[in-house]
Design a protein around this motif. Structure first.
Motif, mmCIF file in Angstrom:
data_model
loop_
_atom_site.group_PDB
_atom_site.id
_atom_site.type_symbol
_atom_site.label_atom_id
_atom_site.label_comp_id
_atom_site.label_asym_id
_atom_site.label_seq_id
_atom_site.Cartn_x
_atom_site.Cartn_y
_atom_site.Cartn_z
ATOM 1 N N ARG A 1 0.938 -1.371 -0.061
ATOM 2 C CA ARG A 1 0.166 0.137 -0.148
ATOM 3 C C ARG A 1 0.902 1.130 0.024
ATOM 4 N NH1 ARG A 1 0.018 2.071 5.298
ATOM 5 N NH2 ARG A 1 1.873 1.111 6.597
ATOM 6 N N SER B 1 -7.681 -13.873 14.778
ATOM 7 C CA SER B 1 -6.347 -14.223 15.148
ATOM 8 C C SER B 1 -6.110 -15.235 16.237
ATOM 9 C CB SER B 1 -5.480 -12.866 15.493
ATOM 10 O OG SER B 1 -4.415 -13.186 16.313
ATOM 11 N N ILE C 1 -7.017 -18.702 15.409
ATOM 12 C CA ILE C 1 -5.909 -19.301 14.616
ATOM 13 C C ILE C 1 -4.879 -19.730 15.599
ATOM 14 C CG2 ILE C 1 -3.871 -18.981 12.934
ATOM 15 C CD1 ILE C 1 -5.748 -16.910 11.582
ATOM 16 N N ALA D 1 -3.577 -11.727 10.762
ATOM 17 C CA ALA D 1 -4.888 -11.747 11.164
ATOM 18 C C ALA D 1 -5.521 -10.621 11.763
ATOM 19 C CB ALA D 1 -5.564 -12.904 11.680
ATOM 20 N N THR D 2 -4.667 -9.996 12.833
ATOM 21 C CA THR D 2 -5.226 -8.957 13.475
ATOM 22 C C THR D 2 -5.323 -7.804 13.001
ATOM 23 O OG1 THR D 2 -3.071 -8.328 14.218
ATOM 24 C CG2 THR D 2 -4.172 -9.876 15.866
ATOM 25 N N HIS D 3 -4.743 -7.484 11.810
ATOM 26 C CA HIS D 3 -4.897 -6.335 10.946
ATOM 27 C C HIS D 3 -5.416 -6.658 9.532
ATOM 28 C CE1 HIS D 3 -2.601 -4.728 14.196
ATOM 29 N NE2 HIS D 3 -2.439 -3.505 13.516
ATOM 30 N N SER D 4 -6.009 -7.831 9.347
ATOM 31 C CA SER D 4 -6.407 -8.193 7.956
ATOM 32 C C SER D 4 -5.236 -8.218 7.005
ATOM 33 C CB SER D 4 -7.653 -7.295 7.476
ATOM 34 O OG SER D 4 -8.938 -7.840 8.029
ATOM 35 N N GLY E 1 3.489 -5.814 8.591
ATOM 36 C CA GLY E 1 2.521 -4.579 8.080
ATOM 37 C C GLY E 1 3.020 -3.406 7.214
ATOM 38 N N ARG F 1 -11.063 -9.381 13.831
ATOM 39 C CA ARG F 1 -10.044 -9.618 13.404
ATOM 40 C C ARG F 1 -9.185 -10.316 14.627
ATOM 41 N NH1 ARG F 1 -9.783 -4.098 10.805
ATOM 42 N NH2 ARG F 1 -10.959 -4.549 8.954
ATOM 43 N N PRO G 1 -6.665 -1.345 7.531
ATOM 44 C CA PRO G 1 -7.323 -1.882 8.688
ATOM 45 C C PRO G 1 -6.558 -2.126 9.897
ATOM 46 C CG PRO G 1 -7.297 -3.380 6.632
ATOM 47 C CD PRO G 1 -6.747 -2.061 6.109
ATOM 48 N N GLY G 2 -6.925 -1.980 10.812
ATOM 49 C CA GLY G 2 -6.316 -2.256 12.008
ATOM 50 C C GLY G 2 -6.928 -3.039 12.951
ATOM 51 N N PRO G 3 -6.710 -3.619 14.160
ATOM 52 C CA PRO G 3 -7.159 -4.581 15.056
ATOM 53 C C PRO G 3 -8.551 -4.515 15.477
ATOM 54 C CG PRO G 3 -5.713 -3.450 16.133
ATOM 55 C CD PRO G 3 -5.762 -2.587 15.028
ATOM 56 N N ALA H 1 -1.367 -15.585 12.261
ATOM 57 C CA ALA H 1 -2.184 -15.207 13.511
ATOM 58 C C ALA H 1 -1.874 -13.785 13.755
ATOM 59 C CB ALA H 1 -1.825 -15.837 14.590
ATOM 60 N N MET H 2 -0.680 -13.399 13.736
ATOM 61 C CA MET H 2 -0.302 -11.921 13.861
ATOM 62 C C MET H 2 -0.914 -10.990 12.609
ATOM 63 S SD MET H 2 3.472 -11.385 15.302
ATOM 64 C CE MET H 2 3.060 -9.522 15.654
ATOM 65 N N ALA I 1 -3.867 1.494 13.422
ATOM 66 C CA ALA I 1 -3.485 0.327 13.111
ATOM 67 C C ALA I 1 -1.832 0.088 13.378
ATOM 68 C CB ALA I 1 -3.542 0.063 11.610
ATOM 69 N N PRO I 2 -1.764 -0.473 14.712
ATOM 70 C CA PRO I 2 -0.227 -0.504 15.227
ATOM 71 C C PRO I 2 0.623 -1.099 14.480
ATOM 72 C CG PRO I 2 -1.998 -1.075 16.993
ATOM 73 C CD PRO I 2 -2.672 -0.848 15.594
ATOM 74 N N LEU I 3 0.311 -2.394 13.764
ATOM 75 C CA LEU I 3 1.168 -3.220 13.162
ATOM 76 C C LEU I 3 1.826 -2.464 11.876
ATOM 77 C CD1 LEU I 3 0.666 -6.826 13.156
ATOM 78 C CD2 LEU I 3 2.207 -5.760 14.414
ATOM 79 N N ARG I 4 0.788 -1.828 11.400
ATOM 80 C CA ARG I 4 1.103 -1.120 10.031
ATOM 81 C C ARG I 4 2.083 0.088 10.319
ATOM 82 N NH1 ARG I 4 -2.256 -3.370 6.059
ATOM 83 N NH2 ARG I 4 -3.948 -4.488 6.962
#
Lengths: 283, 315
Positions: free
Chosen positions: A10, A27, A30, B99-102, B144, A23, A17-19, B96-97, B70-73
């Motif tokens: 991006r 997670s 999973i 997934a939290t941020h799609s 991210g 989501r 998208p954030g948590p 799994a990680m 969106a912390p991981l991003r």
């Protein structure tokens, strides 16, 4: 290993998208299903439930055979009737609750013992959504596994009972209540277990506390003489469960709604404590 | 950009990080250098919101890390190569990680390829070497595609090829305009990688400057001098801001005077000098000089038994 692959994805600055809760739930699910220990513990719960039901069915059959020559025993036996067999599918619950409860402890304590918590809470730095998501996954699993293994236990016990001319009326009110309440109860135990895992951050300590609460304390309270312990025992989670499912309560027993309320307290207090501590403490 | 203001962390009686303020700029590699136990990891955990500062604050791009949508991003971090449940496979851990941020599976596959984990991604992390664990941690940090990357001791346990890879990776990330903050206790590694250095010792910032400046020190020149008459020369050179150290018979180290001035003095006084070497401090020397009073664990070998001298636990 090249750095070229970095040129991707991006443009910066767009709202990505954030948590969100769903989501985080995904997670946690999973994480739940990708551990071998989860599968082993769920598998052993099913085995224990089915095994105990089969053993119990066989025992009841044997007892009825033996009591045929004793009119008094036979009469007492007949008086209990259908209630006796209704308890068979959930007869392994005392052990199932410990296994599922330990699984719940482990799912949280292992986050801390392995260091996974640093990854988890970097991705979800508000922490509480991750806790609630995990709690939901754990309690839903506890409920489903308990109900499903009780049904399997029913299937396994029926042919054995059939040999002795008994059957289980799964459609009866008592059976249905036993099934559902057992599921809810084990889910409650799982919630307590997960809270212990969060508070203690230690697998052995968490499991020992859980076993203490559900196995040692009830026995100790029964052994220690004195009215206080007799009264206090009524408020222990396993006694509350017994009270809710029993059709013929003792005279001084709690009301069903009281028992439900106390069971609720047993869940809400540790869960709330765990959530507050998790939010406050350093990871 | 990472901005720390008066950041302090106290554990019981021990102050791990003591009122630290610094800024990590985007577009360059900032090294965080300090001996073990100096407070590097604690500082990084506070940036990531994992440890709560006793006082002070730290923001990433103007906002505390936990407040980002969106912390991981926003920030990718490798805080500890062992921040993984070892019973899970590398792929499932990343999945799994993500997934939290799609974050799509495609990106998970991408970071696996990028970090060279392709062959072991479906294996449990339990069997990973330290280097493989580091690669997995770096993969998680890049997941991210973050603007800010924080790496705690990323080259620990890596093989030489991996070390070179990390070096190129962080330089490349910085060249893209990202903020890169990496810690190490290895000055040689920092000399190769970082553009800017923040040196920390016992929880305090000792230096915060471009790497070149730290190597030159306070601009004092040093020179090694060999002469037949060390005593005479020492006497003649003695002046304010000049220190002369006798290193060996006929060997002096002069600090605070350019080599040219030393030669002039010697010539004027007819003292024979048979070596005059201007010295440039290596980063290693600069670092040792900066941190000599700040290290937590001194190695002390005495005749007989080695006396333990550590003054506290590592945080």
């Amino acid at each position: 290993m090249s750095t070229a692959a970095l040129q991707s994805s991006r443009p910066h600055g767009t709202a990505a998208p954030g948590p969100s809760f769903l989501r985080v739930l995904n997670s946690e699910f999973i994480k739940f299903r990708t551990l071998l220990s989860t599968l082993i513990l769920v598998g052993s719960t099913v085995l224990v439930m089915v095994g105990f039901a089969a053993l119990n069915a066989w025992g009841i059959g044997q007892f009825s055979e033996a009591s045929r020559n004793d009119p008094q025993a036979a009469a007492a036996f007949a008086a209990q009737g259908a209630d006796l067999t209704a308890g068979i599918p959930t007869s392994g619950i005392a052990f199932a609750q410990l296994i599922i409860g330990s699984l719940a402890v482990l799912l949280m304590s292992s986050e801390f013992t392995t260091g996974m918590a640093r990854s988890t809470f970097s991705a979800v730095p508000k922490r509480t959504p991750a806790f609630i998501a995990k709690l939901l996954v754990v309690t839903a699993c506890a409920f489903v596994v308990t109900v499903a293994s009780s049904l399997l236990a029913y299937v396994a016990a029926t042919p054995i009972l059939d040999n002795y001319g008994f059957d289980i009326d799964l459609g009866s009110d008592h059976s249905r209540r036993l099934l559902l309440v057992s599921g809810v109860y084990v889910a409650a135990v799982a919630a307590i277990g997960m809270s212990l895992g969060t508070l203690l951050r230690n697998s052995a300590g968490g499991i020992m506390s859980l076993v203490g609460l559900f196995f040692v304390v009830p026995i100790a309270f029964q052994l220690i003489p004195g009215e206080f312990f007799e009264e206090a025992r009524k408020y222990l989670p396993d006694s509350l469960f017994e009270r809710i499912v029993t059709a013929a309560p003792a005279e001084d027993a709690l009301e069903v709604w009281q028992a439900w309320t106390w069971l609720g307290v047993w869940v809400v207090v540790p869960v709330a404590a765990a959530m507050i501590i998790l939010k406050k403490r350093d990871v | 950009m990472i901005e720390a203001t008066g950041l302090t962390k106290v554990y019981g009686e021990k102050t791990a990080v003591d009122g630290v303020s610094f800024t990590v700029q985007a577009g360059r590699v900032t090294g965080f250098l300090g001996p073990n136990g100096a407070g590097k990891s604690t500082t990084m955990r506070m940036i990531m919101g994992l440890d709560r500062p006793t006082s002070g604050s730290v923001t990433v791009n103007g906002v505390p890390f936990a407040q980002h949508a969106a912390p991981l991003r926003e920030v990718g971090s490798l805080l500890d190569a062992k921040a993984v449940h070892t019973g899970r496979t590398a792929y499932n851990h990343l999945l799994a990680m993500a997934a939290t941020h799609s974050i799509p599976r495609k990106r998970v596959q991408e970071v696996i390829e990028m970090t060279g984990l392709g062959e072991v991604a479906r294996k449990k992390v339990k069997g990973f070497s330290l280097g493989m664990g580091q690669r997995l941690g770096i993969a998680a940090a890049l997941l991210g595609d973050p603007q800010t990357i924080i790496l705690d001791e990323p080259v620990n346990g890596l093989d030489p090829e991996g070390v070179v890879w990390v070096r190129n990776l962080v330089k490349y990330l910085a060249s893209e305009g990202r903020t890169v903050f990496l810690s190490s206790h290895l000055m040689s590694e920092m000399a190769m990688t970082a553009d800017h250095l923040i040196v920390i010792g016992r929880g305090r910032i000792i230096a915060d400057a471009p790497i070149g400046e730290i190597i030159t020190g306070k601009g004092q020149s040093r020179a090694r001098v060999r002469t037949d008459q060390p005593e005479q020369l020492m006497r003649l050179l003695a002046d304010d801001g000049v220190s002369v150290e006798v290193q060996d018979h006929e060997l002096l180290e002069v600090t605070g005077l350019p080599a040219r001035d030393i030669a002039r003095t010697a010539l004027d006084n007819r003292i024979m000098v048979y070596e005059l070497t201007p010295l440039q401090a290596s980063l290693e020397e600069a670092y040792m000089e900066l941190t000599k009073d700040e290290v937590e664990y001194h190695s002390l070998i005495t005749t007989g038994a080695a006396a333990p001298t550590q003054t506290g636990g590592q945080q």
